[in-house]
Design a protein around this motif. Structure first.
Motif, PDB file in Angstrom:
ATOM      1  N   TYR A 179       0.852  -1.181   0.000  1.00  0.00           N
ATOM      2  CA  TYR A 179       0.000   0.000   0.000  1.00  0.00           C
ATOM      3  C   TYR A 179       0.892   1.237   0.000  1.00  0.00           C
ATOM      4  CZ  TYR A 179       0.915  -0.553   5.044  1.00  0.00           C
ATOM      5  OH  TYR A 179       1.523  -0.730   6.271  1.00  0.00           O
ATOM      6  N   THR A 180       0.359   2.338  -0.533  1.00  0.00           N
ATOM      7  CA  THR A 180       1.132   3.589  -0.593  1.00  0.00           C
ATOM      8  C   THR A 180       0.503   4.691   0.240  1.00  0.00           C
ATOM      9  OG1 THR A 180      -0.053   4.233  -2.610  1.00  0.00           O
ATOM     10  CG2 THR A 180       2.074   3.088  -2.878  1.00  0.00           C
ATOM     11  N   ARG A 181      -0.639   4.407   0.844  1.00  0.00           N
ATOM     12  CA  ARG A 181      -1.247   5.356   1.784  1.00  0.00           C
ATOM     13  C   ARG A 181      -1.848   4.550   2.933  1.00  0.00           C
ATOM     14  NH1 ARG A 181      -5.823   8.682  -1.414  1.00  0.00           N
ATOM     15  NH2 ARG A 181      -4.055   9.232  -2.775  1.00  0.00           N
ATOM     16  N   ALA A 182      -1.706   5.080   4.129  1.00  0.00           N
ATOM     17  CA  ALA A 182      -2.148   4.357   5.326  1.00  0.00           C
ATOM     18  C   ALA A 182      -2.721   5.327   6.337  1.00  0.00           C
ATOM     19  CB  ALA A 182      -0.973   3.592   5.943  1.00  0.00           C
ATOM     20  N   THR A 183      -3.495   4.781   7.266  1.00  0.00           N
ATOM     21  CA  THR A 183      -4.005   5.566   8.387  1.00  0.00           C
ATOM     22  C   THR A 183      -3.955   4.708   9.650  1.00  0.00           C
ATOM     23  OG1 THR A 183      -5.840   6.915   9.206  1.00  0.00           O
ATOM     24  CG2 THR A 183      -6.419   4.921   7.983  1.00  0.00           C
ATOM     25  N   THR A 184      -3.667   5.332  10.775  1.00  0.00           N
ATOM     26  CA  THR A 184      -3.522   4.586  12.028  1.00  0.00           C
ATOM     27  C   THR A 184      -4.044   5.391  13.218  1.00  0.00           C
ATOM     28  OG1 THR A 184      -1.309   5.479  12.505  1.00  0.00           O
ATOM     29  CG2 THR A 184      -1.410   3.434  11.248  1.00  0.00           C
ATOM     30  N   ALA A 185      -4.352   4.652  14.269  1.00  0.00           N
ATOM     31  CA  ALA A 185      -4.488   5.223  15.608  1.00  0.00           C
ATOM     32  C   ALA A 185      -3.364   4.587  16.407  1.00  0.00           C
ATOM     33  CB  ALA A 185      -5.848   4.897  16.216  1.00  0.00           C
ATOM     34  N   GLN A 186      -2.304   5.347  16.610  1.00  0.00           N
ATOM     35  CA  GLN A 186      -1.081   4.807  17.190  1.00  0.00           C
ATOM     36  C   GLN A 186      -0.990   5.144  18.681  1.00  0.00           C
ATOM     37  OE1 GLN A 186       1.668   2.914  15.940  1.00  0.00           O
ATOM     38  NE2 GLN A 186       2.089   2.901  18.129  1.00  0.00           N
ATOM     39  N   LYS A 187      -0.804   4.131  19.500  1.00  0.00           N
ATOM     40  CA  LYS A 187      -0.564   4.383  20.925  1.00  0.00           C
ATOM     41  C   LYS A 187       0.876   4.867  21.087  1.00  0.00           C
ATOM     42  CE  LYS A 187       0.080  -0.603  21.391  1.00  0.00           C
ATOM     43  NZ  LYS A 187      -0.464  -1.862  21.901  1.00  0.00           N
ATOM     44  N   CYS A 188       1.069   5.850  21.939  1.00  0.00           N
ATOM     45  CA  CYS A 188       2.376   6.488  22.125  1.00  0.00           C
ATOM     46  C   CYS A 188       2.666   6.681  23.608  1.00  0.00           C
ATOM     47  CB  CYS A 188       2.417   7.853  21.441  1.00  0.00           C
ATOM     48  SG  CYS A 188       2.111   7.837  19.661  1.00  0.00           S
ATOM     49  N   VAL A 189       3.937   6.663  23.955  1.00  0.00           N
ATOM     50  CA  VAL A 189       4.376   6.982  25.309  1.00  0.00           C
ATOM     51  C   VAL A 189       5.513   7.986  25.227  1.00  0.00           C
ATOM     52  CG1 VAL A 189       5.659   6.110  27.306  1.00  0.00           C
ATOM     53  CG2 VAL A 189       3.632   4.906  26.517  1.00  0.00           C
ATOM     54  N   ARG A 190       5.414   9.044  26.010  1.00  0.00           N
ATOM     55  CA  ARG A 190       6.505  10.012  26.142  1.00  0.00           C
ATOM     56  C   ARG A 190       6.833  10.140  27.617  1.00  0.00           C
ATOM     57  NH1 ARG A 190       5.150  14.781  21.645  1.00  0.00           N
ATOM     58  NH2 ARG A 190       5.247  13.388  19.834  1.00  0.00           N
ATOM     59  N   ALA A 191       7.832   9.376  28.035  1.00  0.00           N
ATOM     60  CA  ALA A 191       8.213   9.380  29.449  1.00  0.00           C
ATOM     61  C   ALA A 191       9.677   9.052  29.637  1.00  0.00           C
ATOM     62  CB  ALA A 191       7.361   8.380  30.214  1.00  0.00           C
ATOM     63  N   GLY A 192      10.468   9.176  28.595  1.00  0.00           N
ATOM     64  CA  GLY A 192      11.889   8.892  28.709  1.00  0.00           C
ATOM     65  C   GLY A 192      12.601   9.351  27.462  1.00  0.00           C
ATOM     66  N   GLY A 193      13.898   9.595  27.571  1.00  0.00           N
ATOM     67  CA  GLY A 193      14.678  10.011  26.425  1.00  0.00           C
ATOM     68  C   GLY A 193      14.308  11.414  25.969  1.00  0.00           C
ATOM     69  N   LYS A 194      14.335  11.644  24.654  1.00  0.00           N
ATOM     70  CA  LYS A 194      14.076  12.975  24.103  1.00  0.00           C
ATOM     71  C   LYS A 194      12.658  13.443  24.418  1.00  0.00           C
ATOM     72  CE  LYS A 194      13.431  15.317  19.662  1.00  0.00           C
ATOM     73  NZ  LYS A 194      13.435  15.178  18.190  1.00  0.00           N
ATOM     74  N   HIS A 195      11.702  12.522  24.272  1.00  0.00           N
ATOM     75  CA  HIS A 195      10.297  12.882  24.486  1.00  0.00           C
ATOM     76  C   HIS A 195       9.913  12.492  25.903  1.00  0.00           C
ATOM     77  CE1 HIS A 195       9.907  13.746  20.241  1.00  0.00           C
ATOM     78  NE2 HIS A 195      10.337  12.543  19.932  1.00  0.00           N
ATOM     79  N   ASN A 196       9.889  13.455  26.807  1.00  0.00           N
ATOM     80  CA  ASN A 196       9.624  13.146  28.213  1.00  0.00           C
ATOM     81  C   ASN A 196       8.722  14.217  28.809  1.00  0.00           C
ATOM     82  OD1 ASN A 196       9.586  12.347  30.824  1.00  0.00           O
ATOM     83  ND2 ASN A 196      11.791  12.417  31.140  1.00  0.00           N
ATOM     84  N   ASP A 197       7.447  13.855  28.975  1.00  0.00           N
ATOM     85  CA  ASP A 197       6.482  14.797  29.533  1.00  0.00           C
ATOM     86  C   ASP A 197       6.092  14.437  30.954  1.00  0.00           C
ATOM     87  OD1 ASP A 197       6.393  16.254  27.180  1.00  0.00           O
ATOM     88  OD2 ASP A 197       4.750  15.084  26.337  1.00  0.00           O
ATOM     89  N   LEU A 198       6.823  13.533  31.582  1.00  0.00           N
ATOM     90  CA  LEU A 198       6.405  12.977  32.858  1.00  0.00           C
ATOM     91  C   LEU A 198       6.212  14.041  33.927  1.00  0.00           C
ATOM     92  CD1 LEU A 198       5.815  10.434  34.519  1.00  0.00           C
ATOM     93  CD2 LEU A 198       8.266  10.265  34.987  1.00  0.00           C
TER      94      LEU A 198
END
Length: 884
Positions: free
Chosen positions: A58-77
């Protein structure tokens, strides 16, 4: 009002209707990016598609992606619970184009979804663009009719997106919603941009470049689209609020916390409920994806989040563990969209209960220490870094937990001091996290796959085959020819060699060409290419040659027996221990098997026997091991067990073995074991031969490990056990069947003899023969001192009691000469303990015997010395104590 679940569904349906493939969320642990600790954006699973090293159907996709930002560069804790929009866990809705459409399609689709499908007031929307992106400005004006004052040019990285220091990147346009002038804040780029009035809801990234470590960029093969919409933010505005925690999903979790603690969700504990609701999501989803609490890496971040939530539960006044009681509320809200959450529910609850129970034991002590330190600080003073480190090192308080506790008191921590204290404690310093996912740089194998195609695996049906050498690689570079003695990695167009995966070790064997022979020592896989690690033993081999391939039959036979046994073992464990049992790792080698699984308690001896017996029952059943190819959804509908986090394609192999009555689970309930598996297996369960469970042990927090043997190894183990039993029977002069009873009788006899000998020693010591000293008076006190031989320190208390009884009133000193050392006991009758302490008598004597210390009660004390040679001096020292 649209619920969050409806928003997710409407988003995916909208883009699905526009030709996008709806792709399931990838796990929170990335498998294709070693720079990330957790999946923090929807594009992570598509990274190789953007760079062109991977293609899909496929060349186009859509998702509902679960994400965590709590360590490393992305840390909103640190901000979670205190702001309206920070989360450790969130869902990112996105649509993606891989060289299909670009800005002129992406912008209109986004605008139409927001204004026509979601019904958002267009007059409340403004956008930002990268300051040089005139093309995006023109599209916004043409399609959305936005005026110049509603298109803000931004010259910073805020509108130039990248997932990390390297990889795909490009300019972006962000869509903001204006919540109204009753809320403080200004538009992006203004001095008041940090306010809550204007909230970014969607970011459309125009992937044009690939960035490298040296900072250079090159154009991507195809211009692509990557968008990210935070579902919580969109849900908030569609539900008439600017607070993510007031949305229906988050509100339901907050109310579950409030009900469980009998507290007001909007009262003084409001922040606590928010932290708990957010952290419940991140901890539960991380565990569902295979992360377990530990002291390093991802597991440490998980434990930090857990403990932060548990401290807030404590502040709410929860007397008992709380978090595990809230999991059903989470599953009810999100289990349909993410079925892995429900599948792991039992394990998640058990782990949360165990962690919170353990943490509560140290929480009170840690907070007490913190309060004591704060009392001594001057007004406004920082908490010493050394103290924060002590909390971390002794009580398991991560730094951010201490900072969170101090924030409520208006205090801060000397973080530099904490870092220095951590550095000084090198023995306990944690190793820095080194990456995630596939660590090796597989670029060359992507090149091989592009030129020669991926490797076709023939090993399910054969152990010998012919193939064509597609590439020879030495030291990361392709070569044409390798001579005798050279080590090389070989790729072929097809192979019977199994590449290490799912716990099964890679095959070994021989590759023969017309000009040479190479021995295969291992087989692995990257980018769909099977990599054969080899050493040329004879002649030479060349790229492009045809080759005869032979797998080591004996080794493969033993490995597949162990692999099939792990399937039977997995099901037996679930039967014996519960449905929370889930595989957390395995090793299927030729000489043994190892199986790690989610369970927090030691397995009882009775359960060990039950599990072993059940596995052997299905081995003896000797049913055929069947393999079917189907979609992952169809496999799960049958009740097939899957190792969540593994990457499954459009088709999967479902391996079934064993037959049971209709009490089984799932549509295929007559099958005993049903698992998604890409490994090799025996033809019939009877080919496993036999199964011997060696025992279980702890592997990590909440994970147990079983080791076992099958086939010849199991038989050899049982023969060795029989040999030991036969030797014991021979020594005991009894039949093997009578050995246990004979051993028990001998042990009873030994204990009786030991008691008799001890009694005789005491009697001999008490009689003393002609050399027994007579008690003498010292300072008006009867004093009996005696040096003994043939007795041990264990005999002295009983002897002491008898001597004190004979004296009636007085002091006794006994020195036992045990050969290499001296054992000493001092006793004082109760009528004298207010004047004389046995401890003082003992220590005076022991110091003369080369000993130190010793102790006990005023009426009885014991110690030891290096030798009994100075016994007379020891007795004299005791007399001096009596003389005063």
């Amino acid at each position: 009002m649209q619920t969050l679940n409806e928003i997710r569904s409407n988003f995916l349906t909208y883009f699905g209707d526009k030709g996008h493939t709806v792709v399931p969320s990838s796990p929170l642990v990335p498998r294709n990016d070693p720079t990330l600790m957790f999946t923090a954006a929807g594009m992570v699973q598509f990274k190789n598609l953007f760079t062109g090293v991977e293609t899909r159907d496929y060349t186009r996709a859509t998702t509902a992606q679960k994400c965590v930002r709590a360590g490393g560069k992305h840390n909103d804790l640190d901000n979670v619970g205190y702001t309206a929009r920070h989360h450790t866990f969130f869902e990112m809705l996105g649509n993606f184009s891989f060289g299909d459409y670009f800005k002129e399609d992406a912008i209109p689709m986004a605008w139409d979804l927001l204004t026509k499908v979601f019904g958002i007031d267009a007059s409340r929307l403004i956008v930002t663009v990268y300051h040089t992106d005139d093309e995006a400005v023109a599209i916004w004006k043409k399609h959305a009719g936005l005026s110049d004052d509603r298109i803000i040019r931004i010259a910073t990285d805020d509108n130039f997106w990248s997932a990390g220091p390297t990889g795909p990147c490009g300019p972006c346009t962000e869509i903001f919603y204006d919540h109204g002038d009753h809320i403080w804040g200004g538009p992006p780029g203004s001095p008041e941009e940090d306010g809550d009035r204007f909230v970014e809801i969607w970011n459309l990234v125009f992937m044009q470049y690939e960035q490298f470590e040296d900072g250079t960029r090159r154009d991507l093969p195809n211009k692509s689209i990557d968008t990210g919409m935070g579902i919580e933010r969109v849900a908030a505005l569609l539900q008439g609020t600017n607070d993510n925690y007031s949305t229906d999903l988050m509100r339901s979790l907050i109310e579950a916390s409030a009900n469980a603690t009998s507290s007001d969700p909007d009262g003084p504990g409001k922040t606590h409920h928010r932290v708990i609701a957010d952290h419940l999501r991140s901890t539960s989803f991380l565990m569902a994806d295979g992360v377990m609490p530990s002291n390093d890496g991802r597991g440490y971040v998980l434990r930090r989040i857990m403990r932060r939530a548990m401290r807030h539960a404590h502040l709410l006044g929860a007397k008992d563990p709380l978090m595990h009681r809230l999991v059903p509320a989470l599953v009810a809200q999100m289990g349909q969209a993410y079925p892995e959450l429900g599948q792991a529910q039992s394990m998640i609850q058990q782990t949360l209960l165990q962690e919170e129970t353990r943490f509560r034991q140290t929480l009170d002590r840690g907070l007490k220490l913190l309060d004591e330190e704060l009392v001594m600080l001057p007004e406004g003073g920082e908490l010493a870094g050394a103290t924060a480190f002590k909390l971390y090192d002794t009580f398991g308080f991560p730094l951010d937990l201490t900072q969170d506790a101090l924030r409520e008191k208006g205090r801060t921590v000397d973080t530099d001091g904490f870092t220095s204290a951590m550095a000084e404690q090198k023995a306990k310093a944690r190793a820095a996290w080194s990456g995630s996912g596939e660590a090796a740089d597989a670029t060359i194998w992507f090149d091989v796959a592009d030129k020669a195609g991926v490797t076709e695996f023939l090993g399910y049906d054969t152990e010998t085959a012919e193939g064509k050498i597609a590439a020879l690689v030495q030291d990361g570079s392709g070569v044409v020819n390798v001579s005798e003695g050279g080590e090389v990695q070989i790729a072929l167009n097809q192979t019977p060699f199994y590449a290490e995966s799912g716990g099964q070790l890679g095959d070994t064997g021989i590759i023969r060409t017309d000009t040479g022979t190479a021995r295969i020592t291992d087989t692995r896989k990257a980018a769909g290419v099977f990599i054969h690690f080899a050493k040329v033993e004879k002649g030479s081999i060349s790229n492009g040659q045809s080759a005869v391939l032979e797998v080591d039959h004996g080794r493969r036979t033993a490995i597949r027996a162990n692999h099939s046994a792990t399937h039977l073992l997995h099901e037996a464990l679930r039967h014996a221990l519960g449905d929370h049992v889930a595989q957390r790792g395995s090793l299927n080698a030729d000489d043994r098997l190892r199986f790690d699984f989610s369970h927090s308690e030691t397995i009882s001896a009775e359960d060990i026997l039950t599990i072993e017996a059940e596995v052997n029952t299905y081995i003896r059943q000797n049913t055929a091991v069947e393999t079917r190819i189907m979609t992952p959804d169809d496999a799960r509908a049958l009740g097939a067990q899957a190792l969540f986090g593994e990457k499954y394609g459009d088709e999967v192999r479902v391996v079934s073995m064993g037959r049971q009555d209709a009490s089984g689970k799932g549509a295929d309930r007559n099958t005993y074991s049903l698992e998604l598996c890409g490994g090799t297996h025996v033809a019939r369960t009877g080919d496993i031969g036999a199964f011997v469970l060696l025992g279980d042990s702890a592997s990590s927090a909440g994970v147990r490990r079983i080791e076992a043997l099958t086939g010849e190894a199991a038989i050899a183990h049982l023969r060795a056990q029989d040999s030991l039993l036969a030797q014991a029977a021979l020594e005991l002069k009894s039949p093997a069947s009578a050995v246990p009873a004979r051993v028990r009788a001998l042990m009873d006899e030994r204990r009786a003899l030991a008691n008799e000998v001890a009694q005789l020693r005491r009697e001999l010591a008490m009689s003393g023969g002609t050399s027994a000293p007579v008690a003498r008076e010292v300072n008006g006190i009867s004093f009996h001192a005696q040096t003994l031989s043939g007795v041990t320190g264990k005999d002295l208390p009983a002897l002491m009691d008898e001597h004190k009884a004979r004296l009636g009133s007085g002091v006794v000193l006994l020195i036992a000469d045990t050969g290499d050392k001296a054992a000493v006991a001092a006793g004082v009758t109760k009528d004298l303990t207010d004047r004389i302490s046995a401890v003082d008598i003992l220590r005076a004597a022991v110091s003369e015997l080369g000993g130190k210390g010793g102790g006990g009660r005023p009426d009885m004390a014991q110690g030891g010395g290096a030798s009994a040679q100075n016994a007379e001096a020891a007795i004299a020292a005791a007399e001096n104590i009596l003389k005063g």
